[in-house]
Design an enzyme around this catalytic site. Structure first.
Site, short mmCIF file in Angstrom:
data_model
loop_
_atom_site.label_atom_id
_atom_site.label_comp_id
_atom_site.label_asym_id
_atom_site.label_seq_id
_atom_site.Cartn_x
_atom_site.Cartn_y
_atom_site.Cartn_z
N HIS A 54 49.41 4.71 -32.68
CA HIS A 54 49.06 3.63 -31.76
C HIS A 54 49.84 2.37 -32.12
O HIS A 54 50.08 2.09 -33.29
CB HIS A 54 47.57 3.34 -31.82
CG HIS A 54 46.75 4.42 -31.20
ND1 HIS A 54 45.50 4.20 -30.70
CD2 HIS A 54 47.01 5.73 -30.98
CE1 HIS A 54 45.01 5.33 -30.20
NE2 HIS A 54 45.91 6.27 -30.37
N GLU A 56 49.08 -0.79 -32.08
CA GLU A 56 48.36 -1.76 -32.92
C GLU A 56 48.42 -1.34 -34.39
O GLU A 56 48.70 -2.15 -35.28
CB GLU A 56 46.89 -1.88 -32.49
CG GLU A 56 46.67 -2.24 -31.05
CD GLU A 56 46.49 -1.03 -30.14
OE1 GLU A 56 45.78 -1.17 -29.13
OE2 GLU A 56 47.06 0.04 -30.42
N CYS A 83 41.71 0.95 -28.61
CA CYS A 83 40.66 1.98 -28.67
C CYS A 83 39.73 1.65 -29.84
O CYS A 83 40.00 0.73 -30.63
CB CYS A 83 41.29 3.37 -28.86
SG CYS A 83 42.04 3.62 -30.48
N CYS A 86 41.49 1.66 -33.28
CA CYS A 86 42.34 0.49 -33.49
C CYS A 86 41.49 -0.77 -33.69
O CYS A 86 41.85 -1.63 -34.49
CB CYS A 86 43.32 0.32 -32.34
SG CYS A 86 44.64 1.56 -32.38
#
Length: 181
Positions: A54, A56, A83, A86
């Site tokens: 991801h 992030e 999400c 994250c």
């Protein structure tokens, strides 16, 4: 093995239009970042797009480098909200780096009907030094001027997708107002 795609400070105008228009649902998450140390007017700019990891998580683990014990303000413009996983990683990061604050602006909400994502957004929103989801609509003109290269006139009109922005703002407001008890 494929890794997260990480690029320079500039994103193509086409990618900005495609990934930050809340009427569309692209598969990737784009993270545009502006970082300032100690209130400096000059900022460091970068962007990443998720692939395996991801965006992030990749930024926090692989890109961010504490350069001093001075205060650092990070502004993220995300094409999708974080999400739940994250959100947890962002919270852990902020606990480990008390001299850092993060403002997060998103174009759309990621699986907002999943309870874990809702809880993650609420917990992240409640943290000090974090203005999580400051805007459901990023400042499109600022993103255009900051993250696209060249002296090209601004031709990205968020008025065209104002209904989608209002819908996501309402959804986020409902998520954040739910009691965490």
């Amino acid at each position: 093995l494929k890794f997260l795609l990480c690029f320079s400070m500039y994103i193509s105008r086409r990618a900005l239009r495609r990934h930050f228009d809340p009427r569309w649902y692209p598969d990737e998450t784009y993270l545009l970042c502006e970082l300032r140390w100690n209130g400096n007017k000059r900022s460091w700019k970068h962007w990443v797009r998720n692939d395996i990891t991801h965006a992030e998580e990749y930024f926090l683990q692989e890109i961010f480098e504490p350069r001093s014990y001075g205060f650092c303000n990070i502004t993220w413009y995300l094409s999708w909200s974080p999400c739940w996983s994250c959100c947890d990683k962002i919270q852990d990061f902020l606990r480990r780096h008390p001299n850092v604050s993060i403002d997060i602006c998103v174009a759309r909400l990621y699986f907002s009907d999943i309870a874990r994502n809702q809880r993650g957004l609420r917990e992240l929103h409640g943290l000090p030094r974090n203005n999580c989801l400051a805007f459901v609509s990023p400042d499109y003109q600022n993103c255009w001027e900051t993250f696209t290269q060249g002296d090209v006139p601004y031709d990205f009109w968020p008025e065209d997708f104002e209904p989608a922005i209002r819908r996501y703002r309402s959804m986020l407001r409902n998520i954040l107002q739910v009691s965490t008890l």
